[in-house]
Design an enzyme around this catalytic site. Sequence first.
Site, short mmCIF file in Angstrom:
data_model
loop_
_atom_site.label_atom_id
_atom_site.label_comp_id
_atom_site.label_asym_id
_atom_site.label_seq_id
_atom_site.Cartn_x
_atom_site.Cartn_y
_atom_site.Cartn_z
CG ASN A 16 59.79 -5.13 18.19
OD1 ASN A 16 60.96 -5.47 18.33
ND2 ASN A 16 59.42 -4.17 17.35
CG MET A 92 51.41 4.10 17.78
SD MET A 92 53.15 4.38 17.38
CE MET A 92 52.97 5.04 15.76
CE LYS A 93 46.15 7.45 22.13
NZ LYS A 93 46.48 7.19 20.74
CB ILE A 94 53.09 10.52 25.17
CG1 ILE A 94 53.82 10.58 23.83
CG2 ILE A 94 53.96 11.08 26.31
CD1 ILE A 94 54.13 11.96 23.33
CG LEU A 95 52.54 5.48 28.80
CD1 LEU A 95 53.43 4.29 29.12
CD2 LEU A 95 51.07 5.16 29.07
CG HIS A 111 62.94 5.74 19.21
ND1 HIS A 111 61.71 6.33 19.02
CD2 HIS A 111 63.81 6.41 18.41
CE1 HIS A 111 61.85 7.32 18.15
NE2 HIS A 111 63.10 7.39 17.77
#
Length: 208
Positions: A16, A92-95, A111
């Site tokens: 992307n 891949m990390k949640i903010l 997504h």
Amino acid sequence: MSLLRVGILASGNGSNFQKIVDESEKGELPAKVVVLLSDRSDAFVLQRARNHQIPTYVVKPRDFSSQEEYEEKMIEILNQHCVQLVVLAGFMKILSPRFIRAFKDKVINIHPSLIPAFCGKGFYGMKVHQAAIEYGVKISGATVHFVNEDVDAGPIIIQKAVLVSDDDTPETLAEKVHRVEHEILPEAIRLFALGKLQIRGRRVIVKE
Ligand code: GRF
């Protein structure tokens, strides 16, 4: 016309990322990727960025004593590069809400399903496509949305569907979904750059 300054956060392959950079370099996007941040030093997306002389930073949570310090570092880098839109392209990390507030209504995510199906905590990467196949859906797709404080729950900007066929595997479905991701993520950036997106509650209105 001045170009929107985009900062991308990515953890993996970066197809992307590549599509956005390519469209931007061809003059097809009123935006320019000014920085790439990754949480993984082995992510192929870093190489892609270097190939285009885009500054890269590896910022790993474990190098910081808290999530707050980790995110503060990312905010600092994004601000140093005067980023106007943060794009999560396979990050891949949640903010935390703190990060989201620092760039309020200026963070978008892609997504690989039609939200609200197969999304939220635990639905990432190939797991999304496995779940879609196991459930037996006949249609899946991709969603670009604004990021708010809940995982995969922010206002939806664009969705595009793909047909799931009887012989699809998670891998072949991932390929089909990737193809539509490469259309809708640059399109969402284009609409944002042109000031055409207006958030009204849960809905995003695309102005003419
Ligand atoms: C995409 O499927 C995206 O929807 C998800 O992570 C994947 C990233 O793919 N968030 P790539 O690294 O851009 O090829």
